[in-house]
Motif scaffolding. Structure first.
Motif, PDB file in Angstrom:
ATOM      1  N   GLN A  12     -16.862  22.388  55.305  1.00 52.29           N
ATOM      2  CA  GLN A  12     -17.683  21.187  55.171  1.00 52.29           C
ATOM      3  C   GLN A  12     -18.068  20.932  53.718  1.00 52.29           C
ATOM      4  OE1 GLN A  12     -20.938  21.710  57.906  1.00 52.29           O
ATOM      5  NE2 GLN A  12     -19.605  21.650  59.717  1.00 52.29           N
ATOM      6  N   GLU A  13     -18.331  21.991  52.970  1.00 51.33           N
ATOM      7  CA  GLU A  13     -18.653  21.840  51.545  1.00 51.33           C
ATOM      8  C   GLU A  13     -17.455  21.302  50.778  1.00 51.33           C
ATOM      9  OE1 GLU A  13     -19.886  25.773  50.599  1.00 51.33           O
ATOM     10  OE2 GLU A  13     -21.914  25.526  51.419  1.00 51.33           O
ATOM     11  N   ILE A  14     -16.275  21.765  51.135  1.00 48.64           N
ATOM     12  CA  ILE A  14     -15.059  21.268  50.498  1.00 48.64           C
ATOM     13  C   ILE A  14     -14.839  19.805  50.875  1.00 48.64           C
ATOM     14  CG2 ILE A  14     -12.534  21.498  50.446  1.00 48.64           C
ATOM     15  CD1 ILE A  14     -13.002  24.554  50.835  1.00 48.64           C
ATOM     16  N   ALA A  15     -15.098  19.472  52.143  1.00 50.00           N
ATOM     17  CA  ALA A  15     -14.961  18.079  52.591  1.00 50.00           C
ATOM     18  C   ALA A  15     -15.917  17.180  51.820  1.00 50.00           C
ATOM     19  CB  ALA A  15     -15.231  17.977  54.093  1.00 50.00           C
ATOM     20  N   ALA A  16     -17.134  17.643  51.586  1.00 50.42           N
ATOM     21  CA  ALA A  16     -18.111  16.854  50.838  1.00 50.42           C
ATOM     22  C   ALA A  16     -17.638  16.622  49.409  1.00 50.42           C
ATOM     23  CB  ALA A  16     -19.468  17.558  50.845  1.00 50.42           C
ATOM     24  N   TRP A  19     -15.223  13.812  49.511  1.00 47.16           N
ATOM     25  CA  TRP A  19     -15.915  12.522  49.609  1.00 47.16           C
ATOM     26  C   TRP A  19     -16.392  12.053  48.242  1.00 47.16           C
ATOM     27  CZ3 TRP A  19     -19.805  14.486  53.824  1.00 47.16           C
ATOM     28  CH2 TRP A  19     -19.105  14.768  55.003  1.00 47.16           C
ATOM     29  N   ARG A  20     -16.980  12.969  47.473  1.00 48.12           N
ATOM     30  CA  ARG A  20     -17.513  12.572  46.170  1.00 48.12           C
ATOM     31  C   ARG A  20     -16.398  12.079  45.254  1.00 48.12           C
ATOM     32  NH1 ARG A  20     -20.603  17.235  47.230  1.00 48.12           N
ATOM     33  NH2 ARG A  20     -19.373  18.565  45.836  1.00 48.12           N
ATOM     34  N   LEU A  21     -15.278  12.773  45.270  1.00 45.25           N
ATOM     35  CA  LEU A  21     -14.152  12.348  44.442  1.00 45.25           C
ATOM     36  C   LEU A  21     -13.571  11.034  44.945  1.00 45.25           C
ATOM     37  CD1 LEU A  21     -12.367  15.793  43.957  1.00 45.25           C
ATOM     38  CD2 LEU A  21     -13.564  14.477  42.195  1.00 45.25           C
ATOM     39  N   ALA A  22     -13.424  10.908  46.254  1.00 45.18           N
ATOM     40  CA  ALA A  22     -12.845   9.700  46.830  1.00 45.18           C
ATOM     41  C   ALA A  22     -13.705   8.481  46.542  1.00 45.18           C
ATOM     42  CB  ALA A  22     -12.669   9.867  48.341  1.00 45.18           C
ATOM     43  N   ALA A  39     -16.227  21.247  44.132  1.00 39.80           N
ATOM     44  CA  ALA A  39     -16.975  22.055  45.093  1.00 39.80           C
ATOM     45  C   ALA A  39     -17.554  23.315  44.466  1.00 39.80           C
ATOM     46  CB  ALA A  39     -16.060  22.439  46.266  1.00 39.80           C
ATOM     47  N   GLY A  40     -17.133  23.637  43.233  1.00 41.14           N
ATOM     48  CA  GLY A  40     -17.627  24.837  42.565  1.00 41.14           C
ATOM     49  C   GLY A  40     -17.068  26.112  43.134  1.00 41.14           C
ATOM     50  N   VAL A  41     -15.810  26.032  43.627  1.00 39.82           N
ATOM     51  CA  VAL A  41     -15.155  27.216  44.179  1.00 39.82           C
ATOM     52  C   VAL A  41     -13.784  27.363  43.530  1.00 39.82           C
ATOM     53  CG1 VAL A  41     -16.362  27.010  46.381  1.00 39.82           C
ATOM     54  CG2 VAL A  41     -14.134  25.912  46.094  1.00 39.82           C
ATOM     55  N   VAL A  46      -9.964  27.140  48.238  1.00 40.41           N
ATOM     56  CA  VAL A  46      -9.589  25.877  48.877  1.00 40.41           C
ATOM     57  C   VAL A  46      -8.280  26.043  49.641  1.00 40.41           C
ATOM     58  CG1 VAL A  46      -8.914  23.471  48.491  1.00 40.41           C
ATOM     59  CG2 VAL A  46     -10.807  24.450  47.184  1.00 40.41           C
ATOM     60  N   GLN A  47      -7.326  26.729  49.029  1.00 35.98           N
ATOM     61  CA  GLN A  47      -6.035  26.955  49.679  1.00 35.98           C
ATOM     62  C   GLN A  47      -6.156  27.880  50.886  1.00 35.98           C
ATOM     63  OE1 GLN A  47      -4.019  28.264  46.068  1.00 35.98           O
ATOM     64  NE2 GLN A  47      -2.703  26.433  46.142  1.00 35.98           N
ATOM     65  N   TYR A  48      -7.149  28.738  50.875  1.00 39.61           N
ATOM     66  CA  TYR A  48      -7.378  29.627  52.017  1.00 39.61           C
ATOM     67  C   TYR A  48      -7.759  28.812  53.250  1.00 39.61           C
ATOM     68  CZ  TYR A  48      -9.748  33.045  55.012  1.00 39.61           C
ATOM     69  OH  TYR A  48     -10.156  33.806  56.078  1.00 39.61           O
TER      70      TYR A  48
END
Length: 201
Positions: A12-16, A19-22, A39-41, A46-48
């Protein structure tokens, strides 16, 4: 003791971050690396969770719909049973950029819509986003109101719902570009709702 990782929260954090980039630069230029930075990761993390950008975008769209549903439920937490008008208005309000969150949501949906024009999977996600079911639910609420004598019997519930959704969806971009105000959109929405659910004197 090993740290317990909430994998769904990470997704969900990655999805958010998507959204911010989009909402600022669309989807075409969004990469896994950019999302990781936003996302600060790490890129590896992300690939995981998402093997492909495509899978990540589909998840982000699905989760956005879930968040909107949660926000509607929060709007309807009135301490009493909400009226049919309140249910429909609260649901449609999430489609209008009346605040920063609404503005972000509108921009994200526009970005996803543009991509869906040439992406069959994304197009299928749009068609399966629950809009038809929601429209049918709204029409049922109007029929119940008609049966109770609270709404005019001559109304066509499906057409009224189509009009209400068109107002919320269609006028949102006008707010984004400044050719209409959120207040104008809400006034138009309320005007149509009052036709369906006439105020009690």
């Amino acid at each position: 003791m090993p740290k317990v990782v909430d994998h769904e929260q990470r997704r969900q954090e990655i999805a958010a971050a998507v959204w911010r980039l989009a909402s600022t630069s669309g989807l075409e230029s969004v990469s896994l690396r950019q999302v990781a930075a936003e996302a600060g990761v790490s890129m590896r993390l992300v690939q995981y969770y998402f093997e492909t950008k495509h899978g990540m975008l589909l998840y982000a769209l699905k989760h956005l719909n879930e968040v909107l549903e949660q926000r509607v439920r929060a709007r309807l937490d009135l301490g009493r049973e909400p009226t049919a008008r309140e249910i429909i208005r609260a649901s449609l309000l999430e489609l209008v950029p009346v605040d920063e969150h609404g503005r972000m949501v509108s921009l994200v949906f526009i970005a996803f819509f543009v991509r869906a024009l040439n992406d069959p999977d994304m197009g299928e996600a749009f068609r399966g986003d629950g809009t038809d079911e929601l429209a049918a639910f709204f029409a049922g609420l109007i029929r119940d109101s008609q049966a109770a004598g609270a709404s005019p019997a001559w109304l066509d519930p499906e057409r009224e719902v189509a009009t209400l959704i068109a107002v919320a969806n269609g006028m949102g971009p006008d707010v984004l570009v400044g050719t209409a105000t959120a207040e104008k959109v809400l006034a138009t929405l309320d005007y149509n709702l009052d036709r369906v659910f006439p105020p009690v004197d």
